[in-house]
Design a protein around this motif. Structure first.
Motif, PDB file in Angstrom:
ATOM      1  N   LEU A  57      38.918  39.844  43.160  1.00 44.38           N
ATOM      2  CA  LEU A  57      38.300  40.002  41.854  1.00 44.38           C
ATOM      3  C   LEU A  57      37.788  39.011  41.085  1.00 44.38           C
ATOM      4  O   LEU A  57      38.047  37.801  41.371  1.00 44.38           O
ATOM      5  CB  LEU A  57      39.461  40.716  40.972  1.00 44.38           C
ATOM      6  CG  LEU A  57      40.193  42.076  41.421  1.00 44.38           C
ATOM      7  CD1 LEU A  57      41.246  42.459  40.401  1.00 44.38           C
ATOM      8  CD2 LEU A  57      39.076  43.077  41.768  1.00 44.38           C
ATOM      9  N   PRO A  58      36.663  39.333  40.311  1.00 44.56           N
ATOM     10  CA  PRO A  58      36.182  38.322  39.586  1.00 44.56           C
ATOM     11  C   PRO A  58      37.185  37.451  38.610  1.00 44.56           C
ATOM     12  O   PRO A  58      38.038  37.918  38.205  1.00 44.56           O
ATOM     13  CB  PRO A  58      35.222  38.805  38.536  1.00 44.56           C
ATOM     14  CG  PRO A  58      35.305  40.409  39.071  1.00 44.56           C
ATOM     15  CD  PRO A  58      36.525  40.607  39.830  1.00 44.56           C
ATOM     16  N   PRO A  59      36.717  36.190  38.483  1.00 43.53           N
ATOM     17  CA  PRO A  59      37.869  35.129  37.610  1.00 43.53           C
ATOM     18  C   PRO A  59      37.852  35.712  36.221  1.00 43.53           C
ATOM     19  O   PRO A  59      37.032  36.298  35.634  1.00 43.53           O
ATOM     20  CB  PRO A  59      37.119  33.947  37.800  1.00 43.53           C
ATOM     21  CG  PRO A  59      35.547  34.081  38.239  1.00 43.53           C
ATOM     22  CD  PRO A  59      35.619  35.319  38.940  1.00 43.53           C
ATOM     23  N   SER A  60      38.932  35.310  35.727  1.00 44.98           N
ATOM     24  CA  SER A  60      39.191  35.716  34.210  1.00 44.98           C
ATOM     25  C   SER A  60      39.046  34.716  33.287  1.00 44.98           C
ATOM     26  O   SER A  60      38.895  33.464  33.325  1.00 44.98           O
ATOM     27  CB  SER A  60      40.750  35.981  34.244  1.00 44.98           C
ATOM     28  OG  SER A  60      40.979  36.151  32.976  1.00 44.98           O
ATOM     29  N   ASN A 290      52.035  42.843  36.917  1.00 40.01           N
ATOM     30  CA  ASN A 290      52.405  41.777  37.899  1.00 40.01           C
ATOM     31  C   ASN A 290      51.061  41.411  38.541  1.00 40.01           C
ATOM     32  O   ASN A 290      51.069  40.450  39.572  1.00 40.01           O
ATOM     33  CB  ASN A 290      53.268  41.937  38.777  1.00 40.01           C
ATOM     34  CG  ASN A 290      54.701  41.821  38.178  1.00 40.01           C
ATOM     35  OD1 ASN A 290      55.365  40.831  37.909  1.00 40.01           O
ATOM     36  ND2 ASN A 290      55.491  43.030  37.995  1.00 40.01           N
ATOM     37  N   ASP A 291      49.917  41.854  38.039  1.00 41.30           N
ATOM     38  CA  ASP A 291      48.698  41.299  38.833  1.00 41.30           C
ATOM     39  C   ASP A 291      48.573  39.762  38.548  1.00 41.30           C
ATOM     40  O   ASP A 291      48.678  39.059  37.317  1.00 41.30           O
ATOM     41  CB  ASP A 291      47.357  42.104  37.971  1.00 41.30           C
ATOM     42  CG  ASP A 291      46.188  41.910  38.733  1.00 41.30           C
ATOM     43  OD1 ASP A 291      45.873  40.773  39.182  1.00 41.30           O
ATOM     44  OD2 ASP A 291      45.520  43.044  39.142  1.00 41.30           O
ATOM     45  N   PRO A 292      48.263  39.224  39.547  1.00 42.15           N
ATOM     46  CA  PRO A 292      47.913  37.530  39.272  1.00 42.15           C
ATOM     47  C   PRO A 292      46.851  37.447  38.544  1.00 42.15           C
ATOM     48  O   PRO A 292      46.717  36.097  38.183  1.00 42.15           O
ATOM     49  CB  PRO A 292      47.854  37.204  40.743  1.00 42.15           C
ATOM     50  CG  PRO A 292      47.283  38.370  41.681  1.00 42.15           C
ATOM     51  CD  PRO A 292      48.102  39.349  40.880  1.00 42.15           C
ATOM     52  N   ILE A 293      45.733  38.097  38.303  1.00 39.68           N
ATOM     53  CA  ILE A 293      44.690  37.914  37.512  1.00 39.68           C
ATOM     54  C   ILE A 293      45.343  37.943  36.044  1.00 39.68           C
ATOM     55  O   ILE A 293      45.281  39.335  35.729  1.00 39.68           O
ATOM     56  CB  ILE A 293      43.628  38.549  37.999  1.00 39.68           C
ATOM     57  CG1 ILE A 293      42.985  38.324  39.399  1.00 39.68           C
ATOM     58  CG2 ILE A 293      42.221  38.254  36.664  1.00 39.68           C
ATOM     59  CD1 ILE A 293      41.733  39.019  39.633  1.00 39.68           C
ATOM     60  N   GLU A 294      45.209  37.167  35.058  1.00 34.72           N
ATOM     61  CA  GLU A 294      45.761  37.388  33.927  1.00 34.72           C
ATOM     62  C   GLU A 294      45.107  38.383  32.865  1.00 34.72           C
ATOM     63  O   GLU A 294      45.803  39.239  32.261  1.00 34.72           O
ATOM     64  CB  GLU A 294      45.597  36.030  33.075  1.00 34.72           C
ATOM     65  CG  GLU A 294      46.412  34.768  33.871  1.00 34.72           C
ATOM     66  CD  GLU A 294      47.916  34.767  33.495  1.00 34.72           C
ATOM     67  OE1 GLU A 294      48.321  35.706  32.662  1.00 34.72           O
ATOM     68  OE2 GLU A 294      48.534  34.049  34.129  1.00 34.72           O
ATOM     69  N   GLU A 295      43.832  38.296  33.125  1.00 32.76           N
ATOM     70  CA  GLU A 295      43.111  39.361  32.072  1.00 32.76           C
ATOM     71  C   GLU A 295      43.538  40.657  32.534  1.00 32.76           C
ATOM     72  O   GLU A 295      43.681  41.537  31.425  1.00 32.76           O
ATOM     73  CB  GLU A 295      41.552  39.108  32.449  1.00 32.76           C
ATOM     74  CG  GLU A 295      40.691  40.142  31.578  1.00 32.76           C
ATOM     75  CD  GLU A 295      39.176  39.956  32.222  1.00 32.76           C
ATOM     76  OE1 GLU A 295      38.179  40.857  31.475  1.00 32.76           O
ATOM     77  OE2 GLU A 295      38.814  39.267  33.094  1.00 32.76           O
ATOM     78  N   HIS A 296      43.537  41.128  33.847  1.00 39.08           N
ATOM     79  CA  HIS A 296      44.060  42.361  34.372  1.00 39.08           C
ATOM     80  C   HIS A 296      45.416  42.793  33.742  1.00 39.08           C
ATOM     81  O   HIS A 296      45.710  43.853  33.493  1.00 39.08           O
ATOM     82  CB  HIS A 296      43.795  42.683  35.732  1.00 39.08           C
ATOM     83  CG  HIS A 296      42.521  42.586  36.047  1.00 39.08           C
ATOM     84  ND1 HIS A 296      41.281  43.183  35.463  1.00 39.08           N
ATOM     85  CD2 HIS A 296      41.834  41.620  36.979  1.00 39.08           C
ATOM     86  CE1 HIS A 296      40.100  42.812  36.099  1.00 39.08           C
ATOM     87  NE2 HIS A 296      40.351  42.074  37.052  1.00 39.08           N
ATOM     88  N   ALA A 297      46.272  41.787  34.101  1.00 38.80           N
ATOM     89  CA  ALA A 297      47.799  41.836  33.679  1.00 38.80           C
ATOM     90  C   ALA A 297      47.875  42.119  32.209  1.00 38.80           C
ATOM     91  O   ALA A 297      48.721  43.014  31.827  1.00 38.80           O
ATOM     92  CB  ALA A 297      48.618  40.655  33.884  1.00 38.80           C
ATOM     93  N   ALA A 298      46.998  41.547  31.451  1.00 36.57           N
ATOM     94  CA  ALA A 298      46.997  41.753  29.848  1.00 36.57           C
ATOM     95  C   ALA A 298      46.652  43.117  29.607  1.00 36.57           C
ATOM     96  O   ALA A 298      47.052  43.678  28.466  1.00 36.57           O
ATOM     97  CB  ALA A 298      46.033  40.758  29.280  1.00 36.57           C
ATOM     98  N   PHE A 299      45.845  43.851  30.416  1.00 39.67           N
ATOM     99  CA  PHE A 299      45.560  45.174  30.151  1.00 39.67           C
ATOM    100  C   PHE A 299      46.213  46.249  31.058  1.00 39.67           C
ATOM    101  O   PHE A 299      45.524  47.414  31.365  1.00 39.67           O
ATOM    102  CB  PHE A 299      43.847  45.494  30.276  1.00 39.67           C
ATOM    103  CG  PHE A 299      43.360  44.807  29.419  1.00 39.67           C
ATOM    104  CD1 PHE A 299      43.049  45.537  27.965  1.00 39.67           C
ATOM    105  CD2 PHE A 299      42.748  43.384  29.301  1.00 39.67           C
ATOM    106  CE1 PHE A 299      42.327  45.089  27.093  1.00 39.67           C
ATOM    107  CE2 PHE A 299      42.065  43.028  28.254  1.00 39.67           C
ATOM    108  CZ  PHE A 299      41.795  43.533  27.297  1.00 39.67           C
ATOM    109  N   ALA A 300      47.470  45.760  31.488  1.00 37.57           N
ATOM    110  CA  ALA A 300      48.209  46.596  32.400  1.00 37.57           C
ATOM    111  C   ALA A 300      48.629  48.069  31.878  1.00 37.57           C
ATOM    112  O   ALA A 300      48.476  48.905  32.614  1.00 37.57           O
ATOM    113  CB  ALA A 300      49.382  45.929  32.830  1.00 37.57           C
TER     114      ALA A 300
END
Length: 450
Positions: A57-60, A290-300
């Motif tokens: 995925l794209p970087p956060s 638990n998505d390693p990409i912070e941006e996506h984990a924040a919108f879980a």
């Protein structure tokens, strides 16, 4: 009446793929060998793996706040609490499949046919691959990678709007209406000193109003459902620190589950909330949080909501009591499982339903409505869901084949049992090799009954 023989393919060498390496201590394969004599060989155990491969995925650019440091058991790698399959060791096959999935995810336009084929074999969870693949399989992400950012932003904004509108207290709604009215009518109220007169309080805004459009009446009607959601959320996977416990992290996750279920209930008045939906939501939220990409984990929470809606769309009739006896209701689906077993193993079907009179509703209701989340440990449930979600026919037909495979794998014990022992066995399904079970389920598709 002559009994229908067990299909030849069940005893054929086609059952078994080339032998795999020795089973790992504590693995599902080892547990199965120790607890059941139903199968003499098993296909390779495609356990979830963790391999440091670059995330597709794209970087956060956003950074989410770090949760408090608490002891959070990861069911994908820790078997201390719920009998998970143990810490997996990378195999060449898993690494190869992970590389193939990453390559597919890197394409400008995803080939869903190829992705489904790879995912059906089990998704190695290194680099957060499963998070992305599940979103694609559930239709949350478009196949065009160039549209991912805009689509995610739109959906997450939409969920935020849902929360603002549906989780607001009636007092806040009334106050919001008052503020909007005062902005439209800025005439001074000197004679009342700014106090709203009784004549200006509409019937729908009064807390004692029983009107159908009254926000207060709707609020009190929702209270019972919200209380049920609260109880169920607190009971979700009590053996996992991620969902249970007194830590702020666990409470935050519980709040997210609660918000999703309440919003869903209010947006779907025909179904509302049915007990057990929390168990279907839990794997989705766990993976996305638990998505390693912070941006996506924040919108879980937002991502899990829309994926939950997509997943439930194929099973929603099972949760509608008015449809229980219809052709799309849960009883019809259970009957399909019964017929599937009869087609593939009539001897076992006759023993269960005619001789011992074990009604499939006694065990299959939970299997089907909760998508097998209660029959296996959390890590194994994720592997099963990889297969369910990747089937182009939809999860339900695959789910029925998996349930049928579960019966066939313990047929010897069932044929030797009576009503009491069989019901206990089916309501407390024994440990088994998940990869082998999915292999048998796939055989039921490739070897249709004659």
């Amino acid at each position: 009446m002559v009994k229908k023989a067990v299909p030849d393919w069940l005893n054929s060498s086609l059952w078994y793929p080339p032998p795999s390496s020795a089973a790992r201590p504590g693995s599902s394969a080892t547990n199965a060998a120790a607890s059941s004599s139903e199968s003499d060989a098993a296909p390779p155990d495609h356990s979830t793996e963790t391999v440091p491969v670059p995330v597709p995925l794209p970087p956060s650019s956003a950074v989410r706040a770090e949760p408090p440091e608490v002891e959070i058991r990861d069911p994908l790698s820790d078997d201390s609490d719920n009998g998970a399959s143990g810490s997996p060791t990378s195999t060449a096959e898993d690494i190869s499949r992970q590389a193939q999935i990453l390559q597919e995810l890197s394409r400008k336009v995803i080939n869903m046919g190829e992705l489904r084929r790879l995912a059906s074999q089990g998704i190695p969870d290194g680099a957060g691959i499963r998070c992305t693949v599940w979103k694609l399989l559930l239709g949350y992400l478009p196949t065009d990678r160039g549209l991912w950012s805009s689509e995610l932003a739109k959906k997450r904004s939409q969920y935020k709007h849902f929360k603002e509108e549906l989780l607001m207290n009636p007092s806040e709604i009334t106050r919001k209406l008052e503020n909007s009215t005062s902005l439209e009518n800025e005439e001074p109220k000197c004679e009342t000193g700014g106090v709203l007169s009784r004549s200006e309080i509409s019937h729908g805004e009064h807390p004692l109003s029983l009107g159908k459009t009254s926000v207060w009446n709707q609020f009190f009607q929702d209270t019972e459902i919200i209380e049920q959601i609260d109880r169920d959320v607190k009971r979700t996977h009590p053996d996992m620190h991620f969902f249970s416990g007194d830590s702020e992290f666990a409470k935050t996750n519980q709040d997210a589950l609660r918000n999703i279920l309440i919003v869903f209930a209010k947006l779907n008045p025909g179904i509302r909330y049915v007990q057990g939906m929390n168990e279907i939501l839990a794997p989705l939220f766990y993976m996305f949080r638990n998505d390693p990409i912070e941006e996506h984990a924040a919108f879980a929470e937002a991502d899990a909501f829309f994926c939950f809606v997509e997943l439930l769309s194929g099973f929603r009739d099972h949760f509608c009591q008015q449809l229980d006896n219809s052709v799309v209701g849960i009883r019809s689906t259970i009957s399909k499982l019964s017929m599937l077993l009869k087609q593939h193993d009539e001897e076992l079907w006759r023993h269960l339903e005619v001789t011992t009179k074990v009604n499939p509703q006694f065990y299959a209701f939970r299997w089907i409505t909760l998508l097998l989340t209660q029959e296996f440990n959390f890590a194994d449930s994720l592997l099963i869901w990889d297969t369910l979600l990747s089937d182009p026919e939809g999860p339900q037909e695959t789910l029925l084949r998996v349930c049928c495979a579960m019966l066939i794998l313990i047929r010897r014990r069932l044929l030797a049992g009576d009503f009491t022992s069989n019901l206990k066995l089916l309501q407390h399904y024994p440990p088994t090799n998940i990869s082998h079970m999915l292999y048998v389920a796939n055989k039921l598709r490739s070897h249709p009954a004659r």
